[in-house]
Design a protein around this motif. Structure first.
Motif, PDB file in Angstrom:
ATOM      1  N   SER A  63       0.826  -1.210   0.000  1.00 54.64           N
ATOM      2  CA  SER A  63       0.000   0.000   0.000  1.00 54.64           C
ATOM      3  C   SER A  63       0.858   1.257   0.000  1.00 54.64           C
ATOM      4  CB  SER A  63      -0.948  -0.002   1.199  1.00 54.64           C
ATOM      5  OG  SER A  63      -1.930  -1.014   1.055  1.00 54.64           O
ATOM      6  N   LEU A  64       1.989   1.228   0.698  1.00 55.66           N
ATOM      7  CA  LEU A  64       2.911   2.363   0.657  1.00 55.66           C
ATOM      8  C   LEU A  64       3.414   2.585  -0.755  1.00 55.66           C
ATOM      9  CD1 LEU A  64       4.886   4.511   1.784  1.00 55.66           C
ATOM     10  CD2 LEU A  64       6.477   2.636   2.257  1.00 55.66           C
ATOM     11  N   LEU A  65       3.849   1.514  -1.413  1.00 55.34           N
ATOM     12  CA  LEU A  65       4.389   1.641  -2.763  1.00 55.34           C
ATOM     13  C   LEU A  65       3.307   2.077  -3.749  1.00 55.34           C
ATOM     14  CD1 LEU A  65       6.678  -1.516  -2.723  1.00 55.34           C
ATOM     15  CD2 LEU A  65       7.363   0.866  -2.424  1.00 55.34           C
ATOM     16  N   GLN A 152       0.704   2.607 -28.902  1.00 50.56           N
ATOM     17  CA  GLN A 152       1.284   3.875 -29.327  1.00 50.56           C
ATOM     18  C   GLN A 152       2.002   4.567 -28.184  1.00 50.56           C
ATOM     19  OE1 GLN A 152      -2.196   5.837 -31.473  1.00 50.56           O
ATOM     20  NE2 GLN A 152      -0.506   6.247 -32.886  1.00 50.56           N
ATOM     21  N   GLN A 153       1.518   4.341 -26.972  1.00 55.61           N
ATOM     22  CA  GLN A 153       2.138   4.937 -25.797  1.00 55.61           C
ATOM     23  C   GLN A 153       2.129   3.930 -24.660  1.00 55.61           C
ATOM     24  OE1 GLN A 153      -0.069   8.639 -25.323  1.00 55.61           O
ATOM     25  NE2 GLN A 153       1.212   9.669 -26.843  1.00 55.61           N
ATOM     26  N   VAL A 154       3.178   3.986 -23.828  1.00 57.84           N
ATOM     27  CA  VAL A 154       3.345   3.058 -22.712  1.00 57.84           C
ATOM     28  C   VAL A 154       3.902   3.845 -21.531  1.00 57.84           C
ATOM     29  CG1 VAL A 154       4.473   0.951 -21.887  1.00 57.84           C
ATOM     30  CG2 VAL A 154       3.871   1.169 -24.318  1.00 57.84           C
ATOM     31  N   VAL A 155       3.382   3.578 -20.339  1.00 57.99           N
ATOM     32  CA  VAL A 155       3.984   4.137 -19.122  1.00 57.99           C
ATOM     33  C   VAL A 155       5.080   3.185 -18.658  1.00 57.99           C
ATOM     34  CG1 VAL A 155       3.632   4.646 -16.679  1.00 57.99           C
ATOM     35  CG2 VAL A 155       1.986   5.461 -18.367  1.00 57.99           C
ATOM     36  N   VAL A 156       6.298   3.704 -18.540  1.00 59.43           N
ATOM     37  CA  VAL A 156       7.417   2.957 -17.963  1.00 59.43           C
ATOM     38  C   VAL A 156       7.728   3.599 -16.615  1.00 59.43           C
ATOM     39  CG1 VAL A 156       9.880   2.446 -18.149  1.00 59.43           C
ATOM     40  CG2 VAL A 156       8.383   2.166 -20.141  1.00 59.43           C
ATOM     41  N   ALA A 157       7.691   2.810 -15.572  1.00 58.06           N
ATOM     42  CA  ALA A 157       7.808   3.379 -14.233  1.00 58.06           C
ATOM     43  C   ALA A 157       8.648   2.484 -13.333  1.00 58.06           C
ATOM     44  CB  ALA A 157       6.413   3.577 -13.625  1.00 58.06           C
ATOM     45  N   GLY A 158       8.930   3.001 -12.159  1.00 58.07           N
ATOM     46  CA  GLY A 158       9.606   2.242 -11.116  1.00 58.07           C
ATOM     47  C   GLY A 158       9.191   2.793  -9.767  1.00 58.07           C
ATOM     48  N   VAL A 159       9.097   1.920  -8.776  1.00 54.10           N
ATOM     49  CA  VAL A 159       8.751   2.351  -7.422  1.00 54.10           C
ATOM     50  C   VAL A 159       9.530   1.496  -6.434  1.00 54.10           C
ATOM     51  CG1 VAL A 159       6.748   0.791  -7.285  1.00 54.10           C
ATOM     52  CG2 VAL A 159       6.846   2.838  -5.836  1.00 54.10           C
ATOM     53  N   ASP A 160       9.976   2.132  -5.346  1.00 56.64           N
ATOM     54  CA  ASP A 160      10.819   1.393  -4.411  1.00 56.64           C
ATOM     55  C   ASP A 160      10.891   2.148  -3.092  1.00 56.64           C
ATOM     56  OD1 ASP A 160      12.508  -0.609  -3.490  1.00 56.64           O
ATOM     57  OD2 ASP A 160      13.849  -0.503  -5.214  1.00 56.64           O
ATOM     58  N   SER A 161      11.242   1.422  -2.046  1.00 57.53           N
ATOM     59  CA  SER A 161      11.532   2.028  -0.749  1.00 57.53           C
ATOM     60  C   SER A 161      12.529   1.148  -0.009  1.00 57.53           C
ATOM     61  CB  SER A 161      10.254   2.177   0.093  1.00 57.53           C
ATOM     62  OG  SER A 161      10.572   2.703   1.374  1.00 57.53           O
ATOM     63  N   PHE A 162      13.593   1.794   0.476  1.00 61.89           N
ATOM     64  CA  PHE A 162      14.569   1.111   1.322  1.00 61.89           C
ATOM     65  C   PHE A 162      14.255   1.334   2.800  1.00 61.89           C
ATOM     66  CE2 PHE A 162      16.959   1.466  -2.628  1.00 61.89           C
ATOM     67  CZ  PHE A 162      17.667   0.266  -2.675  1.00 61.89           C
ATOM     68  N   PHE A 186      25.790   4.271   0.675  1.00 57.94           N
ATOM     69  CA  PHE A 186      24.743   5.076   0.046  1.00 57.94           C
ATOM     70  C   PHE A 186      23.701   5.496   1.067  1.00 57.94           C
ATOM     71  CE2 PHE A 186      22.957   0.764  -0.475  1.00 57.94           C
ATOM     72  CZ  PHE A 186      21.612   0.953  -0.155  1.00 57.94           C
ATOM     73  N   LEU A 187      22.951   6.519   0.702  1.00 64.10           N
ATOM     74  CA  LEU A 187      21.847   7.006   1.508  1.00 64.10           C
ATOM     75  C   LEU A 187      20.560   6.338   1.021  1.00 64.10           C
ATOM     76  CD1 LEU A 187      22.894  10.748   1.414  1.00 64.10           C
ATOM     77  CD2 LEU A 187      22.813   9.338   3.487  1.00 64.10           C
ATOM     78  N   PRO A 188      19.813   5.656   1.877  1.00 63.12           N
ATOM     79  CA  PRO A 188      18.583   4.990   1.438  1.00 63.12           C
ATOM     80  C   PRO A 188      17.486   6.015   1.163  1.00 63.12           C
ATOM     81  CG  PRO A 188      18.798   4.835   3.815  1.00 63.12           C
ATOM     82  CD  PRO A 188      20.066   5.476   3.317  1.00 63.12           C
ATOM     83  N   GLY A 189      16.575   5.663   0.296  1.00 57.99           N
ATOM     84  CA  GLY A 189      15.470   6.557  -0.034  1.00 57.99           C
ATOM     85  C   GLY A 189      14.247   5.785  -0.461  1.00 57.99           C
ATOM     86  N   GLU A 190      13.265   6.513  -0.952  1.00 63.52           N
ATOM     87  CA  GLU A 190      12.048   5.911  -1.467  1.00 63.52           C
ATOM     88  C   GLU A 190      11.425   6.876  -2.468  1.00 63.52           C
ATOM     89  OE1 GLU A 190       9.319   5.355   1.754  1.00 63.52           O
ATOM     90  OE2 GLU A 190       8.943   7.501   2.017  1.00 63.52           O
ATOM     91  N   GLY A 191      10.626   6.332  -3.355  1.00 60.23           N
ATOM     92  CA  GLY A 191       9.946   7.189  -4.318  1.00 60.23           C
ATOM     93  C   GLY A 191       9.442   6.407  -5.505  1.00 60.23           C
ATOM     94  N   ALA A 192       8.779   7.122  -6.394  1.00 60.65           N
ATOM     95  CA  ALA A 192       8.267   6.546  -7.634  1.00 60.65           C
ATOM     96  C   ALA A 192       8.559   7.510  -8.763  1.00 60.65           C
ATOM     97  CB  ALA A 192       6.768   6.292  -7.535  1.00 60.65           C
TER      98      ALA A 192
END
Length: 372
Positions: A63-65, A152-162, A186-192
């Motif tokens: 749910s967070l992601l 004709q169009q495609v969403v390419v995405a990524g989502v992650d959280s450390f 490295f510094l951990p992060g999160e986002g999409a």
């Protein structure tokens, strides 16, 4: 048969420095940092530091992601020029062996995003659980779908959280995190991050801010981080060489690099080795290396779409060092991806329909990288 290059025409970003593309990219341009003390503590009592998205409501697990990914996809779809029901979502996620990874991630993520957006899940949507390489495989599949006329169009995405206590403790025990007294980590992060990939003929030629993807090359590093094997940067060098060959340019024609190097010495050494082997001609100035992780923390599977969005923004607003960039990302398991991108100047740019063939070190069948 030859096709125009697939193009990036829009982006959607949810990161520790902004909840939209506009704010995130302005922050990256200005060098604004979102690094802060996290709500997770080291065994010593000190707080881990990294990038955290300020959500109005914070869930956990899948749910967070989904809460991170849904606004990014929604922002992308706002720029679509074809019906959104015909635009599949191809999303990179964390590797299946990641500590703390939600067990239902690949099964439940996209249906929950569709529910949050109140739209049916588009046919052909899928996840690729390969960390930063997931979005590379997604981009490869998107280009193939476009070239074959299936979309004709495609969403390419990524989502992650450390941002998981068990994962942070494990990374810290393996000396992977940046912190007091440790300069190698490295510094951990999160986002999409999401980008709208389009066939060139689906974008009006008078539309500005369009990024052409000239090549995509994949390779495998035989000595990934933590393997203990002699490291010579062979995988990234192969990926970059393949991308340059496909785009029919040489390294001296690259104006700057954008990467997911994170503060770990391994990544910087790898980028240096690839550049030393392939950039043989004298330059008037150094080849810039842009790496957003110092501002956002490591966003894992979201890194490649973020780099594509930043490249598009830099070229559109005129603060890029030149018209052509080399992007490269990698995963802990050894996968490497390299791309050459540039501002679109003509819908007639040559693009080989088989131009996404894998380069020197085989990474296998990309279709197998998507979760069932």
């Amino acid at each position: 048969m030859r096709h125009p290059p697939p193009c990036i025409m829009a982006s959607g970003l949810v990161t520790p420095v902004g909840f939209r593309s506009e704010t995130t990219l302005a922050a990256l341009h200005a060098g604004v940092s979102g690094i802060q003390a996290l709500g997770f503590r080291h065994i010593s009592g000190q707080a881990y530091r990294g990038g955290r998205v300020d959500l109005s409501q914070r869930w956990s697990g899948t749910s967070l992601l989904a809460g991170l990914l849904a606004p990014a996809i929604h922002e992308c779809l706002g720029a679509a020029t074809v019906p959104v029901a015909e635009i599949p979502w191809l999303v990179g996620t964390s590797a299946t062996d990641r500590i703390g990874r939600p067990a239902d991630l690949d099964r439940a993520l996209l249906p929950e995003v569709a529910h949050r957006l109140n739209v049916p899940l588009p046919p052909g949507s899928a996840t690729a659980p390969r960390d930063a390489m997931g979005a590379a495989f997604a981009l490869q599949r998107a280009a193939a779908l476009i070239a074959e006329g299936q979309a004709q169009q495609v969403v390419v995405a990524g989502v992650d959280s450390f941002l998981d206590q068990r994962l942070l403790d494990d990374l810290d025990q393996r000396l992977r995190l940046l912190g007091p007294g440790r300069l190698n980590g490295f510094l951990p992060g999160e986002g999409a991050a999401a980008v709208l990939v389009s066939a060139a003929d689906a974008i009006p030629m008078n539309r500005s801010g369009v990024l052409a993807v000239r090549s995509l090359s994949l390779a495998q590093e035989p000595a990934p981080v933590g393997s203990g094997r002699p490291f010579r940067g062979e995988g990234l060098t192969a990926a970059v060489a393949g991308a340059l060959e496909q785009a029919q340019v040489s390294m001296d024609q690259i104006d700057w690099r954008m990467t997911d190097v994170s503060g770990e010495h391994y990544g910087f050494k790898e980028a240096m080795l690839a550049a030393l082997r392939l950039d043989r001609r004298d330059r008037d100035q150094a080849l810039d290396l842009w790496h957003p992780i110092e501002y956002t923390g490591h966003l894992g599977a979201a890194m490649l779409p973020l780099l594509l969005a930043w490249a598009r923004h830099a070229l559109a607003l005129g603060y890029a060092p030149g018209p052509r960039a080399l992007l490269h990302v990698g995963e802990d398991a050894g996968g490497r991806a390299a791309l050459v991108v540039e501002a679109r100047t003509s819908g007639r740019t040559p693009w080989a329909s088989d131009g996404l063939a894998l380069s020197l070190l085989d990474v296998g069948d990309s279709n197998k990288e998507f979760a069932a």
